[in-house]
Design an enzyme around this catalytic site. Structure first.
Site, short mmCIF file in Angstrom:
data_model
loop_
_atom_site.label_atom_id
_atom_site.label_comp_id
_atom_site.label_asym_id
_atom_site.label_seq_id
_atom_site.Cartn_x
_atom_site.Cartn_y
_atom_site.Cartn_z
N CYS A 34 19.89 34.02 65.78
CA CYS A 34 18.76 33.40 66.50
C CYS A 34 19.09 31.98 66.93
O CYS A 34 18.31 31.35 67.65
CB CYS A 34 17.50 33.44 65.64
SG CYS A 34 16.63 35.02 65.78
N GLU A 125 7.93 40.70 65.50
CA GLU A 125 9.06 40.21 66.28
C GLU A 125 10.05 41.35 66.53
O GLU A 125 10.72 41.41 67.56
CB GLU A 125 9.76 39.06 65.57
CG GLU A 125 10.76 38.34 66.45
CD GLU A 125 11.25 37.05 65.83
OE1 GLU A 125 10.89 35.97 66.29
OE2 GLU A 125 12.00 37.14 64.83
NI NI Z 1 15.20 35.70 67.57
#
Ligand code: NI
Length: 135
Positions: A34, A125
């Protein structure tokens, strides 16, 4: 008698998780993939729930059409197909983690929900990773 009503919504958005005050190695260690400097996208699934008394006249806790339009205006129009870090002011200095996105969404919706009703936001997510915020 309280009843919880829920509406599902969806948006796609790109983000990057990192801290300017950490070096690259630490950002990699904590945020992994990320932290990709070129950003990456998620297909976010959102469930907004309102918990309250049934109105005796309408039989509704809240008009679903009103909730649908509210989510569109306050969430989808603001976050869908956006780069969260670069295009959404709330994330200029705040890491766009699922946790923080859920809180930002809740804060945007709360002023528009009857103060007698409870508001809950669940944000997926990924199909397996989700967070819940109720204020
Ligand atoms: Ni992400």
């Amino acid at each position: 008698m309280k009843v919880k009503i829920s509406r599902k919504a969806h948006f796609n958005a790109a983000h990057r998780l990192y801290r300017k005050d950490w070096d690259h190695a630490k950002n990699e260690r904590i945020f992994g993939k990320c932290n990709n400097p070129n950003f990456h996208g998620h297909n976010y699934e959102l469930i907004v729930s309102v918990n309250g008394e049934i109105d005796a006249e309408t039989g509704f806790v809240m008009d679903m059409k009103v909730l649908k339009d509210l989510i569109k205006e306050e969430v989808e129009d603001v976050l869908d197909h956006k780069n969260l870090n670069l295009e959404v002011p709330e994330f200029e200095e705040l890491n766009p983690t699922a946790e923080n996105i859920a809180v930002v969404i809740w804060d945007k919706l709360r002023p528009h929900i009857d103060s007698n009703n409870e508001l809950e936001v669940v944000l997926y997510e990924t199909p397996r990773n989700f967070v819940t915020y109720s204020g």
